[in-house]
Design a protein around this motif. Sequence first.
Motif, PDB file in Angstrom:
ATOM      1  N   LEU A  83       1.079  10.897   8.437  1.00  0.00           N
ATOM      2  CA  LEU A  83       1.068   9.545   7.872  1.00  0.00           C
ATOM      3  C   LEU A  83      -0.303   8.898   8.064  1.00  0.00           C
ATOM      4  N   ALA A  84      -0.862   9.045   9.258  1.00  0.00           N
ATOM      5  CA  ALA A  84      -2.196   8.483   9.503  1.00  0.00           C
ATOM      6  C   ALA A  84      -3.229   9.136   8.588  1.00  0.00           C
ATOM      7  N   SER A  85      -3.102  10.443   8.394  1.00  0.00           N
ATOM      8  CA  SER A  85      -4.020  11.144   7.494  1.00  0.00           C
ATOM      9  C   SER A  85      -3.892  10.622   6.071  1.00  0.00           C
ATOM     10  N   TYR A  86      -2.654  10.450   5.604  1.00  0.00           N
ATOM     11  CA  TYR A  86      -2.444   9.925   4.251  1.00  0.00           C
ATOM     12  C   TYR A  86      -2.931   8.489   4.127  1.00  0.00           C
ATOM     13  N   GLU A  87      -2.749   7.714   5.176  1.00  0.00           N
ATOM     14  CA  GLU A  87      -3.251   6.330   5.132  1.00  0.00           C
ATOM     15  C   GLU A  87      -4.770   6.314   5.051  1.00  0.00           C
ATOM     16  N   ARG A  88      -5.432   7.207   5.798  1.00  0.00           N
ATOM     17  CA  ARG A  88      -6.893   7.298   5.711  1.00  0.00           C
ATOM     18  C   ARG A  88      -7.318   7.714   4.306  1.00  0.00           C
ATOM     19  N   LYS A  89      -6.646   8.729   3.785  1.00  0.00           N
ATOM     20  CA  LYS A  89      -6.972   9.192   2.436  1.00  0.00           C
ATOM     21  C   LYS A  89      -6.722   8.089   1.413  1.00  0.00           C
ATOM     22  N   GLN A  90      -5.623   7.361   1.583  1.00  0.00           N
ATOM     23  CA  GLN A  90      -5.314   6.267   0.658  1.00  0.00           C
ATOM     24  C   GLN A  90      -6.384   5.190   0.737  1.00  0.00           C
ATOM     25  N   GLN A  91      -6.852   4.916   1.936  1.00  0.00           N
ATOM     26  CA  GLN A  91      -7.904   3.914   2.091  1.00  0.00           C
ATOM     27  C   GLN A  91      -9.211   4.407   1.458  1.00  0.00           C
ATOM     28  N   GLU A  92      -9.520   5.690   1.636  1.00  0.00           N
ATOM     29  CA  GLU A  92     -10.716   6.250   1.000  1.00  0.00           C
ATOM     30  C   GLU A  92     -10.620   6.178  -0.515  1.00  0.00           C
ATOM     31  N   VAL A  93      -9.439   6.521  -1.035  1.00  0.00           N
ATOM     32  CA  VAL A  93      -9.228   6.454  -2.482  1.00  0.00           C
ATOM     33  C   VAL A  93      -9.344   5.010  -2.963  1.00  0.00           C
ATOM     34  N   GLN A  94      -8.795   4.072  -2.185  1.00  0.00           N
ATOM     35  CA  GLN A  94      -8.893   2.658  -2.553  1.00  0.00           C
ATOM     36  C   GLN A  94     -10.350   2.207  -2.555  1.00  0.00           C
ATOM     37  N   THR A  95     -11.122   2.672  -1.562  1.00  0.00           N
ATOM     38  CA  THR A  95     -12.543   2.336  -1.514  1.00  0.00           C
ATOM     39  C   THR A  95     -13.266   2.905  -2.731  1.00  0.00           C
ATOM     40  N   GLN A  96     -12.950   4.157  -3.067  1.00  0.00           N
ATOM     41  CA  GLN A  96     -13.564   4.768  -4.252  1.00  0.00           C
ATOM     42  C   GLN A  96     -13.164   4.014  -5.517  1.00  0.00           C
ATOM     43  N   ALA A  97     -11.897   3.631  -5.608  1.00  0.00           N
ATOM     44  CA  ALA A  97     -11.436   2.884  -6.791  1.00  0.00           C
ATOM     45  C   ALA A  97     -12.153   1.540  -6.888  1.00  0.00           C
ATOM     46  N   ASP A  98     -12.315   0.871  -5.743  1.00  0.00           N
ATOM     47  CA  ASP A  98     -13.047  -0.404  -5.749  1.00  0.00           C
ATOM     48  C   ASP A  98     -14.492  -0.189  -6.203  1.00  0.00           C
ATOM     49  N   ALA A  99     -15.104   0.898  -5.732  1.00  0.00           N
ATOM     50  CA  ALA A  99     -16.488   1.189  -6.132  1.00  0.00           C
ATOM     51  C   ALA A  99     -16.556   1.482  -7.631  1.00  0.00           C
TER      52      ALA A  99
END
Length: 186
Positions: A83-99
């Motif tokens: 779950l922590a790994s997926y949350e990190r990945k989700q946050q990275e994806v969200q950061t990429q989407a924001d960029a």
Amino acid sequence: MRNTLALILAAGFASPALAASGPFVSLGNTDFVVLISFIVFIGVLFYFKVPGMIGGALDNRATGIQSELDEARTLREEAQTLLASYERKQQEVQTQADAIVAAAGEDAKLAAEQAKVELEASIARRLAAAQDQIASAEASAVKEVRDQAITIAIAAANEVIAKQMTATEANKLIDAAIDEVNTKLH
């Protein structure tokens, strides 16, 4: 084991067997026979070590439950890690989407500015073309007016000259024109 036997005897003496009429220790008394049968049954259970087997089965069951709990705890820890790994990945994806959204916004702004510049250039070209057409139309109108004025002036000069000129003057002008053509051609 003594406690169990003492408990059984206490249960036997506290039972309605004491309330039965007649002698208690007699095979004719059903309460006494049931008590003796119960004690023999308990003795057989202890002889074949049934409480130990039940305890062993309970211990095995407790061990199985403990291993299942350990496995569940391990699975829970793995799930939390996942779950922590997926949350990190989700946050990275969200950061990429924001960029990506920010870059798209910047691209849109640049495209809008470029379109504005191109529109202004197009308007300037059309305005220049319109001014050229106006200037051409003015020049054409001026030429027409001049040509008309020249035509009218020539016609007026012809009339004036025709009224004022005599035959001798006309002959002199014709001779002068012929001489001028001869000198220019030769």
